[in-house]
Design a protein around this motif. Structure first.
Motif, PDB file in Angstrom:
ATOM      1  N   LYS A 274      33.471  17.238 -12.770  1.00 30.07           N
ATOM      2  CA  LYS A 274      33.962  17.441 -11.404  1.00 30.07           C
ATOM      3  C   LYS A 274      34.033  18.927 -11.060  1.00 30.07           C
ATOM      4  N   LYS A 275      34.427  19.729 -12.044  1.00 29.24           N
ATOM      5  CA  LYS A 275      34.489  21.177 -11.798  1.00 29.24           C
ATOM      6  C   LYS A 275      33.080  21.733 -11.601  1.00 29.24           C
ATOM      7  N   LEU A 276      32.132  21.238 -12.399  1.00 33.58           N
ATOM      8  CA  LEU A 276      30.732  21.669 -12.255  1.00 33.58           C
ATOM      9  C   LEU A 276      30.263  21.398 -10.828  1.00 33.58           C
ATOM     10  N   GLN A 277      30.592  20.202 -10.327  1.00 35.15           N
ATOM     11  CA  GLN A 277      30.179  19.823  -8.984  1.00 35.15           C
ATOM     12  C   GLN A 277      30.809  20.752  -7.928  1.00 35.15           C
ATOM     13  N   ARG A 278      32.108  21.010  -8.073  1.00 32.09           N
ATOM     14  CA  ARG A 278      32.784  21.888  -7.104  1.00 32.09           C
ATOM     15  C   ARG A 278      32.198  23.298  -7.150  1.00 32.09           C
ATOM     16  N   ASP A 279      31.943  23.795  -8.364  1.00 31.64           N
ATOM     17  CA  ASP A 279      31.382  25.147  -8.491  1.00 31.64           C
ATOM     18  C   ASP A 279      29.990  25.217  -7.868  1.00 31.64           C
ATOM     19  N   ALA A 280      29.193  24.167  -8.085  1.00 27.09           N
ATOM     20  CA  ALA A 280      27.837  24.157  -7.516  1.00 27.09           C
ATOM     21  C   ALA A 280      27.915  24.162  -5.993  1.00 27.09           C
ATOM     22  N   TRP A 281      28.823  23.355  -5.428  1.00 21.20           N
ATOM     23  CA  TRP A 281      28.991  23.348  -3.971  1.00 21.20           C
ATOM     24  C   TRP A 281      29.360  24.742  -3.468  1.00 21.20           C
ATOM     25  N   ARG A 282      30.274  25.414  -4.207  1.00 21.09           N
ATOM     26  CA  ARG A 282      30.723  26.733  -3.766  1.00 21.09           C
ATOM     27  C   ARG A 282      29.578  27.745  -3.832  1.00 21.09           C
ATOM     28  N   VAL A 283      28.795  27.697  -4.916  1.00 21.01           N
ATOM     29  CA  VAL A 283      27.685  28.642  -5.070  1.00 21.01           C
ATOM     30  C   VAL A 283      26.679  28.501  -3.929  1.00 21.01           C
ATOM     31  N   VAL A 284      26.265  27.269  -3.625  1.00 20.05           N
ATOM     32  CA  VAL A 284      25.233  27.100  -2.583  1.00 20.05           C
ATOM     33  C   VAL A 284      25.803  27.401  -1.195  1.00 20.05           C
ATOM     34  N   GLN A 285      27.116  27.189  -1.024  1.00 15.78           N
ATOM     35  CA  GLN A 285      27.761  27.534   0.251  1.00 15.78           C
ATOM     36  C   GLN A 285      27.826  29.054   0.408  1.00 15.78           C
ATOM     37  N   ASP A 286      28.346  29.731  -0.618  1.00 20.03           N
ATOM     38  CA  ASP A 286      28.541  31.175  -0.518  1.00 20.03           C
ATOM     39  C   ASP A 286      27.219  31.919  -0.417  1.00 20.03           C
ATOM     40  N   LYS A 287      26.238  31.480  -1.175  1.00 18.48           N
ATOM     41  CA  LYS A 287      25.016  32.275  -1.279  1.00 18.48           C
ATOM     42  C   LYS A 287      23.963  31.883  -0.245  1.00 18.48           C
ATOM     43  N   TRP A 288      23.907  30.595   0.113  1.00 18.26           N
ATOM     44  CA  TRP A 288      22.849  30.167   1.032  1.00 18.26           C
ATOM     45  C   TRP A 288      23.374  29.412   2.257  1.00 18.26           C
ATOM     46  N   GLY A 289      24.699  29.323   2.402  1.00 20.34           N
ATOM     47  CA  GLY A 289      25.260  28.655   3.573  1.00 20.34           C
ATOM     48  C   GLY A 289      24.992  27.163   3.630  1.00 20.34           C
ATOM     49  N   ILE A 290      24.746  26.544   2.474  1.00 15.03           N
ATOM     50  CA  ILE A 290      24.487  25.102   2.434  1.00 15.03           C
ATOM     51  C   ILE A 290      25.818  24.366   2.307  1.00 15.03           C
ATOM     52  N   GLY A 291      26.096  23.464   3.242  1.00 17.30           N
ATOM     53  CA  GLY A 291      27.362  22.747   3.236  1.00 17.30           C
ATOM     54  C   GLY A 291      27.442  21.720   2.121  1.00 17.30           C
ATOM     55  N   ARG A 292      28.668  21.256   1.848  1.00 18.36           N
ATOM     56  CA  ARG A 292      28.867  20.196   0.875  1.00 18.36           C
ATOM     57  C   ARG A 292      28.029  18.986   1.296  1.00 18.36           C
ATOM     58  N   GLY A 293      27.344  18.369   0.386  1.00 15.28           N
ATOM     59  CA  GLY A 293      26.481  17.250   0.753  1.00 15.28           C
ATOM     60  C   GLY A 293      25.060  17.716   1.031  1.00 15.28           C
ATOM     61  N   GLY A 294      24.802  19.024   0.922  1.00 16.28           N
ATOM     62  CA  GLY A 294      23.467  19.545   1.189  1.00 16.28           C
ATOM     63  C   GLY A 294      22.612  19.671  -0.059  1.00 16.28           C
ATOM     64  N   VAL A 295      23.193  19.331  -1.214  1.00 21.13           N
ATOM     65  CA  VAL A 295      22.408  19.317  -2.451  1.00 21.13           C
ATOM     66  C   VAL A 295      22.584  17.985  -3.167  1.00 21.13           C
ATOM     67  N   ARG A 296      21.548  17.617  -3.897  1.00 16.41           N
ATOM     68  CA  ARG A 296      21.526  16.411  -4.700  1.00 16.41           C
ATOM     69  C   ARG A 296      21.670  16.869  -6.149  1.00 16.41           C
ATOM     70  N   MET A 297      22.663  16.342  -6.876  1.00 20.25           N
ATOM     71  CA  MET A 297      22.831  16.738  -8.279  1.00 20.25           C
ATOM     72  C   MET A 297      22.530  15.537  -9.152  1.00 20.25           C
ATOM     73  N   TYR A 298      21.664  15.741 -10.145  1.00 24.35           N
ATOM     74  CA  TYR A 298      21.322  14.604 -10.996  1.00 24.35           C
ATOM     75  C   TYR A 298      21.025  15.009 -12.425  1.00 24.35           C
ATOM     76  N   ILE A 299      21.063  13.987 -13.270  1.00 27.59           N
ATOM     77  CA  ILE A 299      20.889  14.139 -14.709  1.00 27.59           C
ATOM     78  C   ILE A 299      19.672  13.304 -15.091  1.00 27.59           C
ATOM     79  N   HIS A 300      18.849  13.820 -15.990  1.00 31.33           N
ATOM     80  CA  HIS A 300      17.694  13.041 -16.441  1.00 31.33           C
ATOM     81  C   HIS A 300      18.020  12.242 -17.697  1.00 31.33           C
ATOM     82  N   TYR A 301      17.513  10.990 -17.722  1.00 27.58           N
ATOM     83  CA  TYR A 301      17.553  10.206 -18.941  1.00 27.58           C
ATOM     84  C   TYR A 301      16.281   9.374 -18.979  1.00 27.58           C
ATOM     85  N   GLN A 302      15.345   9.652 -19.896  1.00 34.68           N
ATOM     86  CA  GLN A 302      15.369  10.715 -20.890  1.00 34.68           C
ATOM     87  C   GLN A 302      15.127  12.088 -20.250  1.00 34.68           C
TER      88      GLN A 302
END
Lengths: 312, 312
Positions: free
Chosen positions: A206-234
């Protein structure tokens, strides 16, 4: 040798891969060798159609079209084939040549059949986990280099005790609509999604998600919900990491269901887990596609053939 | 009017959508009107780069290349730009024109921003379920026509009391590597994935999967594991259905994580459900992307903004 390549001397052998959606084509053939005239060299030639730019459309009236041919029309719709004037700044194709090409290159550029496999918890224990633990550490040396600060140190966008966020190598770092970041877990207790547990990892995710939202907001002005976060398996390497991609960047192979799992979905599943006892990520059967050249392909295909024989 | 379109008279206004991966470009502009000379008509022009065929590669030595320009080289790798000779059977682009274009057309062809939304069970009950129940039945009349045998009757590949399997409209029905079938549930108790339950539906889902495997094996020789089966959430219509797509057919937008859920994963989750009590499909939070023009976009964006305000 590379400087003397004349593509007009290419002798076609066979198609290795053809992708109509991506407009690419890879073929195998030969090119003459300057040192051994009677033994031509094997060559892989990969064609990629150049993308259209807005220039094409804005210059329709100033003569960029050489000719058009109407194919059909109905009501308010009509469709055409068109040929463009040759322009030095707009080639028809990009061509990438590997010569001489080895068997490894040929396998890499050959379209692989993909088999959907169902990885039950039992198959994870008997086949996948041993495969992961035997994974050559040299293949993740680059991860260690980033974590220790030997590499990419100046590119880190966010550092916390549990993960680093930095631009993914696939991103050109300028075009925001194709933004692609990577979050690398700093510890080594999570090889893959199956290892995630509620107590030690839910808060971190959850912290990773919040930090990622903050980074893209601060640096590129992308609002929450403007990025897709995913994990690969495999995943392609077994050190836990999360892909952070602009929602407008679609059509990526790595985003396909079966390989990609939304971080949000994983968080939701862990939240529903009991505080103690086995996690649903241990108990679930995960299904994914494996190319014929993947290290897990043969053992998984063999194990599943046996399961099917017993069921049918 | 449509027969008199001369694309050279197109006056460019602005780009509506540009997709470098798919090699498409949609622009808005005007074309002259034959009836109202001083009021040109709004037109949408959509360009699509033609795909490369193996012919291009096989004819390199017979002069299909007009010119090449080497861009770089290193070791065994080299890359070029190339210009091809004009060929009547190989246009540079396909062009699709809508004229006159309405506001609805313009919205449809305009790239939509996509927002990732987290649909908690509470938001499902308060926003999504009412939206689904109010969905205009006229928009799924085509489903009823298929189920009653009024339409597509000759195309049904498999009929069981619980579902029909038939080719999807998106498939050309000839190219096996892009095989795309549709399984339509015959009953009306399942609007979407959230409605699936262990007792009434798990057996049906497993039978659907077995039948789909048998159909693709018998008719196209595709082995088990050669198709990817998935469910959309949100789907484009709320009558339960499953997408059945060849594993080699990748890069489809509808296959992206967040919209697509593997049938296998849903089966696995239902199998882990207790025999009684609420299903994990009721209790999970599902995350997906919504385009700005989607009917759920405004209410979900507003509800989530409120949630975030309370949390931050």
């Amino acid at each position: 040798m590379t400087t003397s390549i004349d593509l007009k001397e290419f002798v076609f052998d066979r198609v290795l891969d053809e992708n109509a959606l991506a407009h690419t084509l890879a073929v195998l053939g030969t090119l003459p060798s300057s040192t051994t005239p009677f033994e031509p060299l094997r060559a892989i030639v990969r064609f990629e159609r150049t993308a259209l730019s807005a220039t094409v459309a804005s210059q329709l009236s100033s003569g960029i079209l050489e000719s058009t041919k109407q194919i059909g029309s109905t009501d308010i719709y009509s469709w055409f084939f068109a040929w463009l004037h040759k322009r030095d700044d707009f080639p028809d194709v990009k061509i990438y040549v590997i010569c001489p090409a080895t068997e490894v290159h040929i396998r890499k550029y050959t379209k692989q059949d993909v088999l959907m496999v169902r990885e039950s918890p039992a198959l994870y224990q008997s086949i996948v986990k041993p495969y992961i633990l035997a994974f050559d550490p040299a293949r993740t040396q680059w991860v260690q280099d980033i974590l220790t600060g030997t590499a990419e140190a100046s590119n880190i966008l966010n550092a916390s005790p549990d993960f680093l966020i930095l631009p993914d190598m696939k991103w050109d770092t300028t075009n925001v609509s194709t933004l692609y970041l990577l979050a690398l877990y700093t510890h080594s207790d999570v090889h893959c999604m199956r290892d995630l547990r509620k107590k030690p990892h839910l808060g971190m995710l959850k912290k990773l998600q919040r930090d990622a939202w903050r980074v893209v907001q601060d640096k590129w002005g992308i609002g929450r919900g403007g990025v897709r976060m995913y994990i690969h398996y495999q995943p392609s390497y077994y050190h836990f990491h999360v892909h952070i991609v602009h929602t407008g960047h679609v059509g990526l192979n790595g985003m396909a269901v079966g390989q990609a799992h939304l971080l949000d979905d994983i968080i939701s599943l862990l939240e529903l887990d009991p505080d103690d006892g086995s996690s649903i990520l241990e108990r679930m059967t995960f299904t994914y596609g494996l190319g014929t050249e993947h290290g897990l392909y043969k053992p998984m295909a063999a194990a599943l053939a046996e399961v099917h024989d017993n069921v049918d």
